[in-house]
Write an enzyme that holds these catalytic residues in place. Structure first.
Site, PDB file in Angstrom:
ATOM      1  N   SER A 151       0.840  -1.201   0.000  1.00  0.00           N
ATOM      2  CA  SER A 151       0.000   0.000   0.000  1.00  0.00           C
ATOM      3  C   SER A 151       0.875   1.251   0.000  1.00  0.00           C
ATOM      4  O   SER A 151       2.017   1.208   0.469  1.00  0.00           O
ATOM      5  CB  SER A 151      -0.854  -0.035   1.274  1.00  0.00           C
ATOM      6  OG  SER A 151      -1.329   1.234   1.594  1.00  0.00           O
ATOM      7  N   TYR A 191      -1.395  -0.374  11.292  1.00  0.00           N
ATOM      8  CA  TYR A 191      -1.724  -0.957   9.983  1.00  0.00           C
ATOM      9  C   TYR A 191      -0.548  -0.775   9.014  1.00  0.00           C
ATOM     10  O   TYR A 191      -0.098  -1.724   8.360  1.00  0.00           O
ATOM     11  CB  TYR A 191      -2.992  -0.302   9.406  1.00  0.00           C
ATOM     12  CG  TYR A 191      -3.096  -0.426   7.912  1.00  0.00           C
ATOM     13  CD1 TYR A 191      -3.399  -1.651   7.325  1.00  0.00           C
ATOM     14  CD2 TYR A 191      -2.845   0.666   7.076  1.00  0.00           C
ATOM     15  CE1 TYR A 191      -3.461  -1.779   5.946  1.00  0.00           C
ATOM     16  CE2 TYR A 191      -2.899   0.554   5.700  1.00  0.00           C
ATOM     17  CZ  TYR A 191      -3.207  -0.666   5.137  1.00  0.00           C
ATOM     18  OH  TYR A 191      -3.254  -0.796   3.772  1.00  0.00           O
ATOM     19  N   LYS A 198       2.146  -3.520   6.989  1.00  0.00           N
ATOM     20  CA  LYS A 198       2.492  -3.568   5.558  1.00  0.00           C
ATOM     21  C   LYS A 198       3.998  -3.430   5.378  1.00  0.00           C
ATOM     22  O   LYS A 198       4.596  -4.116   4.549  1.00  0.00           O
ATOM     23  CB  LYS A 198       1.757  -2.464   4.785  1.00  0.00           C
ATOM     24  CG  LYS A 198       0.270  -2.695   4.622  1.00  0.00           C
ATOM     25  CD  LYS A 198      -0.036  -3.875   3.699  1.00  0.00           C
ATOM     26  CE  LYS A 198      -1.523  -4.166   3.616  1.00  0.00           C
ATOM     27  NZ  LYS A 198      -1.853  -5.451   3.001  1.00  0.00           N
TER      28      LYS A 198
HETATM   29  C1  UD1 Z   1      -6.323   5.221   3.651  1.00  0.00           C
HETATM   30  C2  UD1 Z   1      -5.218   4.923   4.618  1.00  0.00           C
HETATM   31  C3  UD1 Z   1      -4.192   4.094   3.912  1.00  0.00           C
HETATM   32  C4  UD1 Z   1      -4.849   2.824   3.382  1.00  0.00           C
HETATM   33  C5  UD1 Z   1      -5.995   3.187   2.466  1.00  0.00           C
HETATM   34  C6  UD1 Z   1      -6.740   1.947   2.037  1.00  0.00           C
HETATM   35  C7  UD1 Z   1      -5.145   6.779   6.215  1.00  0.00           C
HETATM   36  C8  UD1 Z   1      -4.357   7.923   6.755  1.00  0.00           C
HETATM   37  N1  UD1 Z   1      -4.644   6.139   5.161  1.00  0.00           N
HETATM   38  O1  UD1 Z   1      -5.778   6.006   2.601  1.00  0.00           O
HETATM   39  O2  UD1 Z   1      -3.163   3.771   4.812  1.00  0.00           O
HETATM   40  O3  UD1 Z   1      -3.898   2.050   2.701  1.00  0.00           O
HETATM   41  O4  UD1 Z   1      -6.896   4.047   3.156  1.00  0.00           O
HETATM   42  O5  UD1 Z   1      -7.542   1.469   3.021  1.00  0.00           O
HETATM   43  O6  UD1 Z   1      -6.206   6.460   6.711  1.00  0.00           O
HETATM   44  N2  UD1 Z   1     -11.797  11.697   3.385  1.00  0.00           N
HETATM   45  C9  UD1 Z   1     -12.767  12.617   3.711  1.00  0.00           C
HETATM   46  N3  UD1 Z   1     -13.922  12.162   4.275  1.00  0.00           N
HETATM   47  C10 UD1 Z   1     -14.137  10.836   4.547  1.00  0.00           C
HETATM   48  C11 UD1 Z   1     -13.130   9.903   4.205  1.00  0.00           C
HETATM   49  C12 UD1 Z   1     -11.971  10.366   3.637  1.00  0.00           C
HETATM   50  O7  UD1 Z   1     -12.590  13.809   3.480  1.00  0.00           O
HETATM   51  O8  UD1 Z   1     -15.199  10.490   5.079  1.00  0.00           O
HETATM   52  C13 UD1 Z   1     -10.562  12.190   2.748  1.00  0.00           C
HETATM   53  C14 UD1 Z   1      -9.325  11.820   3.543  1.00  0.00           C
HETATM   54  O9  UD1 Z   1      -9.067  12.783   4.513  1.00  0.00           O
HETATM   55  C15 UD1 Z   1      -8.266  11.772   2.430  1.00  0.00           C
HETATM   56  C16 UD1 Z   1      -9.057  11.312   1.194  1.00  0.00           C
HETATM   57  O10 UD1 Z   1     -10.424  11.552   1.491  1.00  0.00           O
HETATM   58  O11 UD1 Z   1      -7.769  13.051   2.173  1.00  0.00           O
HETATM   59  C17 UD1 Z   1      -8.890   9.835   0.917  1.00  0.00           C
HETATM   60  O12 UD1 Z   1      -9.150   9.116   2.111  1.00  0.00           O
HETATM   61  P1  UD1 Z   1      -9.243   7.528   2.166  1.00  0.00           P
HETATM   62  O13 UD1 Z   1     -10.191   7.051   1.144  1.00  0.00           O
HETATM   63  O14 UD1 Z   1      -9.504   7.145   3.586  1.00  0.00           O
HETATM   64  O15 UD1 Z   1      -7.796   7.052   1.694  1.00  0.00           O
HETATM   65  P2  UD1 Z   1      -6.346   7.429   2.278  1.00  0.00           P
HETATM   66  O16 UD1 Z   1      -6.416   8.205   3.517  1.00  0.00           O
HETATM   67  O17 UD1 Z   1      -5.562   8.001   1.160  1.00  0.00           O
END
Ligand code: UD1
Length: 367
Positions: free
Chosen positions: A149, A173, A177
């Protein structure tokens, strides 16, 4: 003597025939990326055995893969309900078939949960994988494609992320990895018969174009797209946009979203590379598109694809989130001959198609 074109065609046919007989063990094959990859494997002529403990998935997902593959190809798919932490389960799976390679997806992946329950993560992800590798070695199957990841890049100081960046973990987590990447490198160093590809996924989203299989997380989704999808179908009232003061084009964080079908095809490319190369060693590849999209841009693209308004609430940053992360795609393009094909519009169209046909995922009502 046959003309060269004929013998080349015969050689290609022989390789294809050989490939058709290949047997792949897929751990976690009932999950989001697993189901899409299993379907592509079957379509690519491989035989597939899934082992999955259904911790965050359901057998219905495997049945849907069978439906999409059709009656002939689905004869090549076997499903085992089993847990990698249980050696008896592994013994059963390995004594029943001879495997040419393993694709190892099985594992837990919620960052927040890993902070609250580190032992659960170390037990599941580390112990399960160590057991698996022990059985692979015992049964002489030393070809592995492992689900890594972007989390192993931590908060990258530079973008795009290049495979030889220094690696670091930010939470339990991520540490699992990173440990598992290190374990893979150590195993291969100790025994060069191992050939291992580590695939570092960026942000897999979307669903199969049929709308029959897709992501179906248990409980409130942690990740952006499953959350947006549940707002769109009315299961959740509003999307919290975590962070609107990042130094990005619109203040929201930027990620490299990649269609799950592209991720699935990346696994086929990795397997082909492993089968075609004698001594690949242990090598990592990014699976990303190379493009960054902000949270607000993703919301707008989903609204356009679905025709639904997604109410948002601008909220504080989520602890541990990076500002902007996207992949360098050069190495995978050059060495695997693979590149992502789908656009953000495609991802949102297919995600919405899955959502509107399956508002409760694989279930028929709110669990
Ligand atoms: C997350 C994990 C990463 C993991 C991946 C797959 C973290 C910090 N990272 O990646 O380690 O490998 O998921 O499971 O959690 N967001 C919102 N609102 C929400 C959800 C997300 O604004 O309800 C934003 C987050 O702040 C981020 C972006 O959307 O900026 C993507 O979030 P997300 O889909 O959770 O992925 P990652 O954080 O990149």
């Amino acid at each position: 003597m046959a003309p060269p074109s004929t013998s080349a065609a015969a050689a290609a046919a022989a390789v294809e025939e050989e490939e058709r007989k290949r047997n792949i063990l897929v751990t976690g094959g009932a999950g989001f990326i697993g189901t899409h990859t299993v379907l592509q494997l079957l379509k690519g002529g491989f035989h597939v055995t899934i082992i999955d403990n259904l911790d965050n998935s359901v057998e219905e997902a495997v049945d849907r893969v069978r439906g999409l593959a059709g009656p002939d190809l689905s004869k090549r798919l076997q499903f085992f309900l089993g847990d990698l932490r249980n050696k008896e389960d592994l013994d059963k799976v390995f004594s029943q078939n001879r495997y040419d390679a393993v694709i190892h997806f099985a594992g837990l992946k919620a960052v927040g949960e890993s902070v609250a329950k580190p032992l659960l993560y170390y037990d599941n992800n580390l112990i399960g994988s160590i057991n698996l590798y022990e059985f692979m070695a015992k049964y002489g199957c030393k070809k592995l494609v492992f689900s890594s990841s972007t989390t192993v890049y931590g908060q990258p100081e530079k973008i795009p992320c290049v495979e030889d960046f220094e690696l670091k973990a930010m939470n339990p987590y991520g540490r699992t990895k990173l440990f598992l990447e290190d374990i893979a490198r150590d195993i291969q160093k100790a025994d060069p018969d191992w050939n291992i590809i580590l695939l570092r996924y960026f942000n897999p989203v979307g669903a199969h174009e049929s709308g029959k299989i897709g992501e179906d997380p248990k409980g409130i989704p942690n990740n952006l797209m499953p959350y947006i999808q549940q707002v769109a179908v009315g299961r959740l009232p509003v999307l919290n946009v975590y962070g609107h003061d990042y130094p990005t084009k619109d203040g929201s964080a930027v990620r490299d979203y990649i269609h799950v079908m592209d991720v699935a095809d990346g696994h086929i490319a990795a397997l082909k590379k492993i089968f075609a190369t004698e001594d690949i060693g242990c090598v990592a590849y990014n699976l990303g598109t190379g493009y960054g999209t902000s949270v607000l841009e993703m919301v707008a693209a989903f609204e356009k694809a679905s025709g639904k308004k997604i109410p948002i609430k601008l909220s504080p940053r989520r602890p541990g989130d990076a500002t902007a992360v996207y992949a360098s795609t050069e190495k995978a393009e050059k060495e695997l001959g693979w590149r992502a094909k789908y656009t953000i519009e495609d991802m949102c169209r297919d995600q919405w198609n899955w959502a509107r046909n399956n508002p409760y995922g694989y279930r028929s009502s709110e669990p």
